[in-house]
Design a protein around this motif. Structure first.
Motif, short mmCIF file in Angstrom:
data_model
loop_
_atom_site.label_atom_id
_atom_site.label_comp_id
_atom_site.label_asym_id
_atom_site.label_seq_id
_atom_site.Cartn_x
_atom_site.Cartn_y
_atom_site.Cartn_z
N HIS A 140 0.84 -1.20 0.00
CA HIS A 140 0.00 0.00 0.00
C HIS A 140 0.87 1.25 0.00
CE1 HIS A 140 -1.91 -3.15 2.64
NE2 HIS A 140 -2.82 -3.04 1.70
N PRO A 141 0.36 2.35 -0.55
CA PRO A 141 1.04 3.63 -0.36
C PRO A 141 1.19 3.93 1.13
CG PRO A 141 -0.66 3.81 -2.07
CD PRO A 141 -0.86 2.47 -1.40
N ASP A 142 2.32 4.34 1.53
CA ASP A 142 2.84 4.66 2.87
C ASP A 142 3.71 3.55 3.43
OD1 ASP A 142 1.21 2.83 4.37
OD2 ASP A 142 -0.11 4.40 5.10
N ASP A 143 3.53 2.29 2.93
CA ASP A 143 4.38 1.19 3.39
C ASP A 143 5.85 1.44 3.07
OD1 ASP A 143 2.12 -0.23 4.22
OD2 ASP A 143 2.00 -1.40 2.37
N SER A 172 -12.83 11.10 -0.96
CA SER A 172 -14.03 10.32 -0.71
C SER A 172 -13.66 8.86 -0.92
CB SER A 172 -15.14 10.72 -1.69
OG SER A 172 -14.76 10.37 -3.02
N ARG A 173 -14.57 7.98 -0.61
CA ARG A 173 -14.28 6.57 -0.82
C ARG A 173 -14.03 6.29 -2.31
NH1 ARG A 173 -11.66 3.54 2.04
NH2 ARG A 173 -12.66 4.57 3.80
N GLN A 174 -14.69 7.07 -3.19
CA GLN A 174 -14.52 6.88 -4.63
C GLN A 174 -13.18 7.43 -5.13
OE1 GLN A 174 -17.45 8.11 -3.20
NE2 GLN A 174 -18.28 6.01 -3.36
N THR A 175 -12.74 8.54 -4.54
CA THR A 175 -11.51 9.15 -5.03
C THR A 175 -10.26 8.67 -4.31
OG1 THR A 175 -11.66 11.06 -3.51
CG2 THR A 175 -12.78 11.24 -5.66
N LEU A 176 -10.44 7.94 -3.21
CA LEU A 176 -9.28 7.57 -2.40
C LEU A 176 -8.19 6.83 -3.17
CD1 LEU A 176 -7.99 7.63 0.40
CD2 LEU A 176 -9.15 5.47 0.91
N PRO A 177 -8.50 5.88 -4.06
CA PRO A 177 -7.41 5.20 -4.76
C PRO A 177 -6.50 6.16 -5.52
CG PRO A 177 -9.47 4.02 -5.08
CD PRO A 177 -9.82 5.31 -4.41
N THR A 228 0.33 6.83 21.62
CA THR A 228 1.18 5.65 21.44
C THR A 228 0.63 4.68 20.40
OG1 THR A 228 0.04 4.47 23.23
CG2 THR A 228 2.00 5.77 23.82
N GLY A 229 -0.39 5.10 19.66
CA GLY A 229 -0.99 4.21 18.69
C GLY A 229 -0.76 4.66 17.26
N LEU A 230 -0.84 3.71 16.34
CA LEU A 230 -0.83 4.05 14.92
C LEU A 230 -1.67 3.03 14.17
CD1 LEU A 230 2.73 3.23 13.45
CD2 LEU A 230 2.04 2.61 15.73
N TRP A 231 -2.58 3.55 13.37
CA TRP A 231 -3.48 2.73 12.56
C TRP A 231 -4.21 1.70 13.41
CZ3 TRP A 231 1.59 3.40 10.27
CH2 TRP A 231 1.62 4.42 9.31
N GLY A 232 -4.65 2.13 14.60
CA GLY A 232 -5.42 1.24 15.45
C GLY A 232 -4.60 0.22 16.21
N LEU A 233 -3.27 0.32 16.12
CA LEU A 233 -2.37 -0.62 16.79
C LEU A 233 -1.58 0.12 17.86
CD1 LEU A 233 -1.02 -2.16 13.49
CD2 LEU A 233 -2.65 -3.27 15.01
N GLY A 276 -8.17 1.83 2.78
CA GLY A 276 -7.56 2.51 3.92
C GLY A 276 -8.46 3.58 4.50
N PRO A 277 -8.05 4.13 5.66
CA PRO A 277 -8.84 5.18 6.29
C PRO A 277 -8.76 6.48 5.51
CG PRO A 277 -6.77 4.88 7.46
CD PRO A 277 -6.84 3.79 6.44
N ILE A 278 -9.65 7.40 5.83
CA ILE A 278 -9.63 8.77 5.30
C ILE A 278 -9.58 9.68 6.52
CG2 ILE A 278 -10.79 10.50 3.89
CD1 ILE A 278 -12.19 8.18 2.42
N ALA A 279 -8.42 10.26 6.77
CA ALA A 279 -8.20 11.00 8.01
C ALA A 279 -9.13 12.19 8.17
CB ALA A 279 -6.75 11.44 8.10
N HIS A 280 -9.37 12.90 7.06
CA HIS A 280 -10.23 14.08 7.09
C HIS A 280 -11.13 14.06 5.85
CE1 HIS A 280 -7.77 15.64 10.33
NE2 HIS A 280 -6.69 15.45 9.59
N ARG A 281 -12.38 14.40 6.03
CA ARG A 281 -13.36 14.29 4.95
C ARG A 281 -12.96 15.09 3.72
NH1 ARG A 281 -19.34 15.55 6.78
NH2 ARG A 281 -18.76 13.82 8.17
N GLY A 282 -12.28 16.21 3.90
CA GLY A 282 -11.93 17.05 2.76
C GLY A 282 -10.81 16.50 1.90
N LEU A 283 -10.12 15.47 2.36
CA LEU A 283 -8.97 14.95 1.62
C LEU A 283 -9.37 14.02 0.49
CD1 LEU A 283 -6.55 14.17 4.59
CD2 LEU A 283 -6.37 16.05 2.94
#
Length: 262
Positions: free
Chosen positions: A11-14, A53-58, A169-174, A44-51
């Motif tokens: 994934h992007p960011d890995d 949509s589910r359709q544009t995320l890829p 102390t968390g990242l991506w729910g971990l 993946g998650p969308i940190a802020h709505r303005g960044l």
């Protein structure tokens, strides 16, 4: 330009998590660098709505990957469109063949990817490790394959330092203390000093804006902890040509040490 480092990710960011500092160090040395990402991370998650949509995320995440690559000085970034979350069920022979062809085209000295634990047992990360193994075996070019390893002891120490400062102390729910590999599982480990490139590494991570939700540990990481805990990247051999690969890592580390001491 042949030689250098190729990073294969899911994934992007890995790419930042696997080898962000080492990519930047190789680019500084003038070595060839490339990132091959198998999915666009559409689940993946969308940190802020303005960044996004589910359709544009890829498309947004693919652009974030290009920006992160530029921040690290990466020469070539490829982002394929395999299904996010579905790599374990994918046509593995087709993907491995695709990766083998790009290894033969770019002829890296080292290919870096996840370990068999997928950093935190993410199924796509584990599948990417397996696909990279298949690809380096199939490729005519004899690239060494290394897996990225995080030190479990270091993760626990980082979590403790952050907790003492009342920082997340968390990242991506971990939780950080749940991540990492114990020393006995890191045989043959190579430690690359990337302290001079920590700033670039974080800059590249911050390009992945959609993935950095409020409360992410790395968003508020103080400079001293960033240098201490992000300034060394660890790799363990999977398929390696010991002498040639050791020279590659020694060269990168020697250059970083020279930069660190002026």
């Amino acid at each position: 330009m042949n030689g250098g480092l190729m990073v294969i990710t899911a994934h992007p960011d890995d790419e930042v998590l696997v080898a962000g500092g080492t990519l930047a160090a190789c680019a500084e040395l003038g070595l060839s660098t490339s990132v091959v990402c198998l999915t666009r991370g559409e689940n993946g998650p969308i940190a802020h709505r303005g960044l996004a949509s589910r359709q544009t995320l890829p498309a947004v995440r693919a652009q974030e990957l290009r920006e992160a690559g530029a921040a690290l000085g990466v020469g070539l970034v490829k982002c394929y469109r395999r299904q996010d979350g579905g790599l374990r069920w994918s046509n593995r022979s087709a993907i491995a063949g695709q990766l083998a062809r790009i290894i033969d085209e770019l002829q890296p000295d080292v290919v870096a990817t996840f370990g068999e634990d997928g950093l935190y047992y993410h199924s796509d990360h584990i599948a990417t490790y397996e696909l990279a193994r298949m690809a380096t075996r199939q490729a005519a070019h004899p690239a060494a394959l290394y897996r990225s390893v995080w030190s479990a002891a270091e993760m626990r120490r980082l979590a403790g330092e952050l907790r003492r400062r009342n920082l997340p102390t968390g990242l991506w729910g971990l939780e950080l203390e749940d991540l990492g590999v114990e020393a006995e599982d890191r045989e043959g480990e190579v430690v690359v000093d990337v302290v001079p490139f920590v700033g670039q590494k974080l800059q590249a991570l911050y390009c992945h804006r959609t993935q950095l939700e409020p409360g992410h540990a790395l968003l508020s990481l103080p400079d001293d902890l960033a240098e201490r805990f992000l300034g060394h990247e660890r790799f363990a051999p999977v398929q390696a040509r010991a002498g040639a690969t050791r020279r590659f890592f020694d060269r990168v580390t020697h250059m970083a040490a020279k930069m660190a001491h002026g």
